[in-house]
Motif scaffolding. Sequence first.
Motif, short mmCIF file in Angstrom:
data_model
loop_
_atom_site.label_atom_id
_atom_site.label_comp_id
_atom_site.label_asym_id
_atom_site.label_seq_id
_atom_site.Cartn_x
_atom_site.Cartn_y
_atom_site.Cartn_z
N ARG A 708 0.78 -1.39 -0.13
CA ARG A 708 0.04 0.10 0.10
C ARG A 708 0.78 1.18 -0.24
O ARG A 708 2.06 1.09 0.28
CB ARG A 708 -0.88 -0.01 1.24
N SER A 709 0.46 2.47 -0.22
CA SER A 709 0.92 3.58 -0.22
C SER A 709 1.36 3.91 1.25
O SER A 709 0.61 3.69 2.16
CB SER A 709 0.32 4.94 -0.79
N GLY A 710 2.45 4.37 1.68
CA GLY A 710 2.93 4.87 2.77
C GLY A 710 3.66 3.83 3.63
O GLY A 710 3.93 2.62 2.80
N PHE A 711 4.29 3.86 4.65
CA PHE A 711 5.12 2.91 5.42
C PHE A 711 4.14 1.76 5.94
O PHE A 711 3.42 1.84 6.29
CB PHE A 711 5.84 3.60 6.57
N VAL A 712 4.85 0.69 5.77
CA VAL A 712 4.18 -0.84 6.18
C VAL A 712 5.37 -1.37 7.04
O VAL A 712 6.46 -1.86 6.89
CB VAL A 712 3.90 -1.59 5.00
N LYS A 713 5.05 -1.57 8.47
CA LYS A 713 5.86 -2.03 9.50
C LYS A 713 6.21 -3.48 9.07
O LYS A 713 7.11 -4.00 9.11
CB LYS A 713 5.31 -1.80 10.92
N HIS A 714 4.98 -4.42 8.86
CA HIS A 714 4.99 -5.65 8.44
C HIS A 714 3.81 -6.15 7.70
O HIS A 714 2.74 -5.39 7.85
CB HIS A 714 5.07 -6.72 9.87
#
Length: 751
Positions: A708-714
């Motif tokens: 997805r757009s933006g930061f993904v932690k996990h």
Amino acid sequence: MMYDKSCEEEGIGLSNEEMKTEIGQERNEAERQERIVKQVARELSLALKQIRTTISLLDEGNTIPFIARYRKEMTGELDENQLREIEDRVLYLRNLEDRKVEVIRIIDEQGKLTEELQAAITSAVKLQEVEDLYRPYRQKRKTRASVAKERGLEPLSIWIWGQPKQGDALKEAESYVNAELGVETPESAIQGAMDILAENIADDAAIRQWVRRYTLDHGMLTSEAKDTEQESVYENYYSYRELAKKMPPHRILAINRGEREGILKVGLEVAPDSIYTYVAGQVIKGSSVVEDLLRSVIEDAYKRLIAPSIEREVRAEMTEKGEQQAISIFAGNLRSLLLQAPIKGRRVLGVDPAYRTGCKLAVVDDTGKLLEVAVTYPTPPNNKKREAAETFKQLIAKYDIELIVIGNGTASRETEQFVAEVIADIGDSSLAYLIVNEAGASVYSASKLAQEEFPDLDVAERSAASIARRVQDPLAELVKIEPKAIGVGQYQHDVSQKHLDESLKDVVESAVNHVGVDVNTASSALLSYVAGINATIAKNIVKYREENGKFSNRRQLQKVPRLGAKTYEQSIGFIRIPGGENPLDRTPIHPESYAVVDRLLAELGISAHDLGSKAATEALNVSNIEQLAAKLEVGVPTLRDILDSLQRPGRDPRDELPLPVFRKDVLKIEDLAPGMELQGTVRNVIDFGAFVDIGIKSDGLVHISQLRSGFVKHPMDVVSVGDNVTVWVLNVDLKKGRVGLTMKPPADAQA
């Protein structure tokens, strides 16, 4: 035993000394318990009361699913994950307390226990801290230091450690020369004394703790190939360096595996200057005639004694971190797989694909009952497509098949191509096919349980039946397989198998109790995961059902051999009896709350037999639960659960989940092009992304950066196994058969 005056009168009471000892032991136990409660509360940021209550409930033999569901008022509504965390930490800390007692006893027997040392051991919160404190007193094998002590050089080491301002070390050492003891020269005497001091420094708990933390924070994990010409999957690590504390878990386990397989040489590099400076600050008190000797001792202590053991400890800590993450991922994926939406009310044709031995077919009705088995040979080397198509068409027509389920193993895609052609030839718009993960099917097929279920079938035919049933009720079928054989993890063979087994068992137990079990249809394998029920009792339930007919109410379970009061209490809320005498027996409401339900229904003016009707559902839509709970003298969480259960009696929580993607035509990798939009099913979630079945031979990869757009932690924060997702093709590697996917819509990707 506790002191009892009546015992004293009979002349068998405890003596004053015995009473003092027992009271002291009780006080120590109480202090130990309180230390554990406070430590767990701090670690998990929970109230002391919640921890005390949970420990008490667990010690009484209550299961975690039971506590989480039916003791919410007592625990402050802690969920299963929180309860398991408490259970794990309490077990660890109790074992730690036992170790502390043992270490204190051993040191005390040596006559070396001080109040300061005992206090340090008692206040330790990690096993490693206790072992560091115990290290100087541990019985050691023969070392250079122990040899030096045998040669009488300990007084010389004490003289050096005193750091005299005047004198000469060589002259001081002359008096220790003794050829009979093996001390030939003053220099060898000084070396022996230095060996003693090096071991003392290496055994210092504070120094070890600092060096361990510094190594973990600043150490660089390095790997290189033992043979750079050898091709392997570890080529990315043939010349590799990364800060140890920043290494992601999957990379730690990958390098470990490469080292274990003899492909990689792995090490931990640390610049020692800062360590020398720190240790010198702890050891050297100022200028002295032995300062240079002490600096040499510090260097030797680090290089020879501290660094190798600290490297092992740090790498073990890194491995533990990697294992915990791998087990967590496997557990999360397994839960998602177990709780996939069942496909109900359809007759299914299961296909276990193969090449030489042919595709095994199994027809099951909408309840999972096996109706017919067959074998066809549509794939190479036989290629008997015409005969195979005729067999498929006959079975589809005979049993009004609506869904064909194909295992994703060997020859899966060739079989899929053939099935798509058969469906197109039939031209039935209601007929579709589905590819399912067949991991573990062969394990089940060869198991004793499969032999009991299908004694007249061979292994491959049992596998086809299992594949067909997997879509009808994934949970009921998958519980028959050893959890780690289901294969939805990463590096599951590289982790502690004991911890993996325990974690996965907890996941299966949680999933089974979340859904509930129909006691009149469940297998013994499924029943054995119900809270409080073991394998023996599960078999007894099935046997009782076979001998006495279906259960008509929950109370009848009390007649099952070995199903005692505690087991009944723990399990009965998770057991369902659809169509039984009491409508409440098909809900998750525990019989201990039936009296509350009676008062509730009387208060609302409805009957238990009205449940499910529109009028009853509306009446149960209570606005002021707190006020009603007080009136009924029941806790708010319990009343909330009761109302939810009564509004949707017999509800399967999986029914709210989307069904898998059904297909009618096959897709080839050659058909793909960047930007193409596809529908897929998530097959596996790992640290760096998710694999998605889009209908081609190999699953496509959605990298974590493309979820997805933006930061993904996990990745697990975005997708789960079984999710239906829309993806777009990023790139296609025809040579390697790999497809890169994105879940970002084209507009977002361009932005």
